[in-house]
Design an enzyme around this catalytic site. Structure first.
Site, PDB file in Angstrom:
ATOM      1  N   GLN A  78      41.026 -68.051 -23.873  1.00 63.02           N
ATOM      2  CA  GLN A  78      41.038 -69.384 -24.467  1.00 63.02           C
ATOM      3  C   GLN A  78      39.621 -69.921 -24.595  1.00 63.02           C
ATOM      4  O   GLN A  78      39.105 -70.589 -23.703  1.00 63.02           O
ATOM      5  CB  GLN A  78      41.912 -70.334 -23.644  1.00 63.02           C
ATOM      6  CG  GLN A  78      42.132 -71.643 -24.358  1.00 63.02           C
ATOM      7  CD  GLN A  78      43.196 -72.491 -23.699  1.00 63.02           C
ATOM      8  OE1 GLN A  78      43.860 -72.092 -22.760  1.00 63.02           O
ATOM      9  NE2 GLN A  78      43.347 -73.686 -24.218  1.00 63.02           N
ATOM     10  N   PHE A  79      39.001 -69.634 -25.741  1.00 66.05           N
ATOM     11  CA  PHE A  79      37.631 -70.098 -25.971  1.00 66.05           C
ATOM     12  C   PHE A  79      37.547 -71.617 -26.009  1.00 66.05           C
ATOM     13  O   PHE A  79      36.490 -72.197 -25.766  1.00 66.05           O
ATOM     14  CB  PHE A  79      37.058 -69.489 -27.253  1.00 66.05           C
ATOM     15  CG  PHE A  79      37.559 -70.115 -28.527  1.00 66.05           C
ATOM     16  CD1 PHE A  79      36.842 -71.129 -29.145  1.00 66.05           C
ATOM     17  CD2 PHE A  79      38.748 -69.694 -29.105  1.00 66.05           C
ATOM     18  CE1 PHE A  79      37.305 -71.713 -30.315  1.00 66.05           C
ATOM     19  CE2 PHE A  79      39.215 -70.261 -30.270  1.00 66.05           C
ATOM     20  CZ  PHE A  79      38.487 -71.286 -30.878  1.00 66.05           C
ATOM     21  N   THR A  80      38.661 -72.294 -26.268  1.00 65.13           N
ATOM     22  CA  THR A  80      38.641 -73.759 -26.363  1.00 65.13           C
ATOM     23  C   THR A  80      38.339 -74.435 -25.032  1.00 65.13           C
ATOM     24  O   THR A  80      38.088 -75.640 -25.000  1.00 65.13           O
ATOM     25  CB  THR A  80      39.962 -74.302 -26.944  1.00 65.13           C
ATOM     26  OG1 THR A  80      41.049 -73.911 -26.102  1.00 65.13           O
ATOM     27  CG2 THR A  80      40.187 -73.791 -28.364  1.00 65.13           C
TER      28      THR A  80
END
Length: 148
Positions: A78-80
């Protein structure tokens, strides 16, 4: 590196309406990487995840780790987690690690958990749109970050 650890009764990752990974009791991990992350951060947080004591013992105290419980992990990239909305309402993701480098570290984390700590670890679909469902147990949610 940031990891959101959620203690779950079950968790499922679906891509294109097809379940690709599912666990019963254990951890759902949301894993994000930033610039300058390396194998050092991965090893540090893998050890922390494996030994994190957030399962109840016989006295109801959070005193047992996933190693004690023989549960599984569902790990989701999850790069967010590195989204920055401090300047306006649309997050910037410039602090997120380049996807090719992040994939290497993401797979390294799963390999360490599987092979060194012997925790069955399933992955989501890196870089894909995923639907994640879970039943959080507690709820218990812990944010882990590398210290450097």
């Amino acid at each position: 590196m940031k990891v959101v650890v959620q203690r779950v009764l079950e968790a499922t990752c679906t891509v294109n309406e097809k379940i690709i990974s599912k666990i019963d009791k254990g951890y759902l991990l949301f894993v994000g990487f930033t610039q300058n992350d390396s194998s050092d951060e991965v090893k540090y947080l893998a050890k922390k995840i494996a030994n994190l004591r957030i399962f109840e013992d016989e006295l109801g105290k959070l005193n047992k780790s996933i190693l004690d419980m023989d549960y599984k992990i569902l790990s989701i990239s999850q790069f967010t987690l590195y989204g920055d909305a401090s300047k306006g309402n649309r997050p910037s993701f410039t602090k997120a690690l380049d996807p090719e480098k992040a994939l290497v570290l993401y797979l390294e984390l799963s390999n360490i958990l599987n092979n060194e700590y012997h925790i069955k670890t399933l992955n989501g679909a890196f870089g894909e749109h995923m639907d994640i469902s879970l039943i959080n147990n507690g709820p218990v949610t812990i944010l882990l970050e590398s210290k450097w």
